[in-house]
Design a protein around this motif. Sequence first.
Motif, mmCIF file in Angstrom:
data_model
loop_
_atom_site.group_PDB
_atom_site.id
_atom_site.type_symbol
_atom_site.label_atom_id
_atom_site.label_comp_id
_atom_site.label_asym_id
_atom_site.label_seq_id
_atom_site.Cartn_x
_atom_site.Cartn_y
_atom_site.Cartn_z
ATOM 1 N N HIS A 125 -6.638 9.968 7.960
ATOM 2 C CA HIS A 125 -5.320 10.473 8.358
ATOM 3 C C HIS A 125 -4.289 9.340 8.379
ATOM 4 O O HIS A 125 -3.167 9.491 7.882
ATOM 5 C CB HIS A 125 -5.380 11.125 9.735
ATOM 6 C CG HIS A 125 -6.190 12.382 9.794
ATOM 7 N ND1 HIS A 125 -5.855 13.512 9.089
ATOM 8 C CD2 HIS A 125 -7.331 12.686 10.485
ATOM 9 C CE1 HIS A 125 -6.743 14.463 9.328
ATOM 10 N NE2 HIS A 125 -7.649 13.993 10.170
ATOM 11 N N GLU A 126 -4.674 8.221 8.968
ATOM 12 C CA GLU A 126 -3.782 7.069 9.058
ATOM 13 C C GLU A 126 -3.392 6.570 7.670
ATOM 14 O O GLU A 126 -2.232 6.235 7.412
ATOM 15 C CB GLU A 126 -4.473 5.958 9.850
ATOM 16 C CG GLU A 126 -3.632 4.714 10.058
ATOM 17 C CD GLU A 126 -4.363 3.654 10.868
ATOM 18 O OE1 GLU A 126 -4.048 2.463 10.684
ATOM 19 O OE2 GLU A 126 -5.241 4.016 11.674
ATOM 20 N N VAL A 127 -4.381 6.523 6.777
ATOM 21 C CA VAL A 127 -4.130 6.059 5.409
ATOM 22 C C VAL A 127 -3.137 6.978 4.707
ATOM 23 O O VAL A 127 -2.139 6.531 4.126
ATOM 24 C CB VAL A 127 -5.448 5.992 4.614
ATOM 25 C CG1 VAL A 127 -5.173 5.674 3.145
ATOM 26 C CG2 VAL A 127 -6.378 4.935 5.210
ATOM 27 N N LEU A 128 -3.401 8.271 4.739
ATOM 28 C CA LEU A 128 -2.553 9.231 4.029
ATOM 29 C C LEU A 128 -1.146 9.301 4.610
ATOM 30 O O LEU A 128 -0.156 9.398 3.877
ATOM 31 C CB LEU A 128 -3.211 10.605 4.051
ATOM 32 C CG LEU A 128 -4.380 10.760 3.073
ATOM 33 C CD1 LEU A 128 -5.333 11.860 3.522
ATOM 34 C CD2 LEU A 128 -3.861 11.044 1.675
ATOM 35 N N GLN A 129 -1.046 9.234 5.921
ATOM 36 C CA GLN A 129 0.268 9.314 6.552
ATOM 37 C C GLN A 129 1.093 8.052 6.327
ATOM 38 O O GLN A 129 2.321 8.087 6.375
ATOM 39 C CB GLN A 129 0.107 9.594 8.044
ATOM 40 C CG GLN A 129 -0.408 11.003 8.335
ATOM 41 C CD GLN A 129 -0.895 11.193 9.756
ATOM 42 O OE1 GLN A 129 -0.691 10.336 10.620
ATOM 43 N NE2 GLN A 129 -1.560 12.321 10.026
ATOM 44 N N SER A 130 0.434 6.946 6.020
ATOM 45 C CA SER A 130 1.148 5.687 5.771
ATOM 46 C C SER A 130 1.919 5.717 4.454
ATOM 47 O O SER A 130 2.937 5.034 4.305
ATOM 48 C CB SER A 130 0.166 4.518 5.739
ATOM 49 O OG SER A 130 -0.574 4.511 4.512
ATOM 50 N N LYS A 131 1.409 6.459 3.471
ATOM 51 C CA LYS A 131 1.980 6.503 2.120
ATOM 52 C C LYS A 131 2.081 5.109 1.515
ATOM 53 O O LYS A 131 2.928 4.833 0.661
ATOM 54 C CB LYS A 131 3.349 7.193 2.114
ATOM 55 C CG LYS A 131 3.296 8.627 2.635
ATOM 56 C CD LYS A 131 4.663 9.295 2.598
ATOM 57 C CE LYS A 131 4.569 10.709 3.174
ATOM 58 N NZ LYS A 131 5.881 11.409 3.151
ATOM 59 N N ASP A 132 1.172 4.236 1.944
ATOM 60 C CA ASP A 132 1.190 2.827 1.550
ATOM 61 C C ASP A 132 -0.149 2.458 0.917
ATOM 62 O O ASP A 132 -1.188 2.578 1.577
ATOM 63 C CB ASP A 132 1.462 1.962 2.786
ATOM 64 C CG ASP A 132 1.651 0.494 2.450
ATOM 65 O OD1 ASP A 132 1.328 0.070 1.317
ATOM 66 O OD2 ASP A 132 2.117 -0.248 3.335
ATOM 67 N N ARG A 133 -0.131 2.004 -0.320
ATOM 68 C CA ARG A 133 -1.378 1.650 -1.016
ATOM 69 C C ARG A 133 -2.151 0.567 -0.271
ATOM 70 O O ARG A 133 -3.389 0.536 -0.318
ATOM 71 C CB ARG A 133 -1.049 1.183 -2.453
ATOM 72 C CG ARG A 133 -2.261 0.740 -3.260
ATOM 73 C CD ARG A 133 -3.205 1.893 -3.508
ATOM 74 N NE ARG A 133 -4.432 1.470 -4.170
ATOM 75 C CZ ARG A 133 -5.524 1.072 -3.552
ATOM 76 N NH1 ARG A 133 -5.550 1.005 -2.216
ATOM 77 N NH2 ARG A 133 -6.597 0.727 -4.219
ATOM 78 N N ARG A 134 -1.463 -0.288 0.454
ATOM 79 C CA ARG A 134 -2.137 -1.374 1.165
ATOM 80 C C ARG A 134 -3.001 -0.870 2.312
ATOM 81 O O ARG A 134 -3.909 -1.582 2.777
ATOM 82 C CB ARG A 134 -1.103 -2.380 1.685
ATOM 83 C CG ARG A 134 -0.389 -3.155 0.585
ATOM 84 C CD ARG A 134 0.789 -3.936 1.114
ATOM 85 N NE ARG A 134 1.821 -3.049 1.669
ATOM 86 C CZ ARG A 134 2.959 -3.477 2.190
ATOM 87 N NH1 ARG A 134 3.225 -4.771 2.230
ATOM 88 N NH2 ARG A 134 3.840 -2.610 2.673
ATOM 89 N N ALA A 135 -2.766 0.340 2.775
ATOM 90 C CA ALA A 135 -3.552 0.890 3.878
ATOM 91 C C ALA A 135 -4.884 1.461 3.405
ATOM 92 O O ALA A 135 -5.816 1.628 4.197
ATOM 93 C CB ALA A 135 -2.759 1.985 4.591
ATOM 94 N N ALA A 136 -4.987 1.756 2.112
ATOM 95 C CA ALA A 136 -6.209 2.358 1.569
ATOM 96 C C ALA A 136 -7.214 1.282 1.184
ATOM 97 O O ALA A 136 -6.918 0.082 1.192
ATOM 98 C CB ALA A 136 -5.867 3.224 0.367
#
Length: 262
Positions: A226-237
């Motif tokens: 959820h955190e990854v997807l909501q960030s919309k930031d490739r660096r979070a994945a």
Amino acid sequence: MHAVSPVTKRYFIELAFNGNAYHGWQIQPNALSVQQVVDRVLGQVLRQPVNTVGCGRTDTGVHAQQLFAHFDLDGNIIADNEAKVLNSINALLPPDIAAKNIFEVANHAHARFDAIKRSYAYYIHFNKNPFLNGLSWRLRDKPDITAMNEAAQFMMAYQDFSCFSKSHTQVFTNNCQLMHASWEWLSEERLVFRISADRFLRNMVRAIVGTLIAIGNGKQQPTYIHEVLQSKDRRAAGTSVPACGLYLTEVVYPWDLCEKQR
């Protein structure tokens, strides 16, 4: 007296290929691509320049069990003779590319824009196996498939997959409609991830697999997705996994798209 212009007909060709020797499907400068080889062979067999349009692009080293492309021809070169033409194409294609089918379609049919579903599979193995080298990704430790499937199901509620896309890609939207995402044991030593959607972003599947593997290895909890997807930031994945395990497995079109769809 004016010469009569030949009738232009559109065809779909169904292909399969081992991507290890190619820099993806799409033609690019200073690198060998599957499209480059296919266009050259089609031009030789059909005796006119051929420029295919693929259903999508695959990255360097990615394989395809099913990929469609369309192309236009002047005249009735293939008419009622698809089997013979297909044999001639396969005789000239290298061993790592196969033409599985060729058929006439409506002139408005488009291999990329008319596809309504695409499916990928990502294969993983755990023991050293020379017969899977370059065709599957070898991992040392077996991940928790239950945790990965839980996270995969959380993804189904989202449409914006910016966090799994390469930066600076020329697309109008990062929205995709997921239809399926799950992990499955093929045997004690082989694991596969299957995912289907209406469209995919560049590097999306490999980034998803890397993120889910991190969850399966206990580095994150399933809810982290959820955190990854909501960030919309490739660096979070997570890190993108190697291309060798990724296969385009199916491309689906509307039933009424093709005049001779099999």
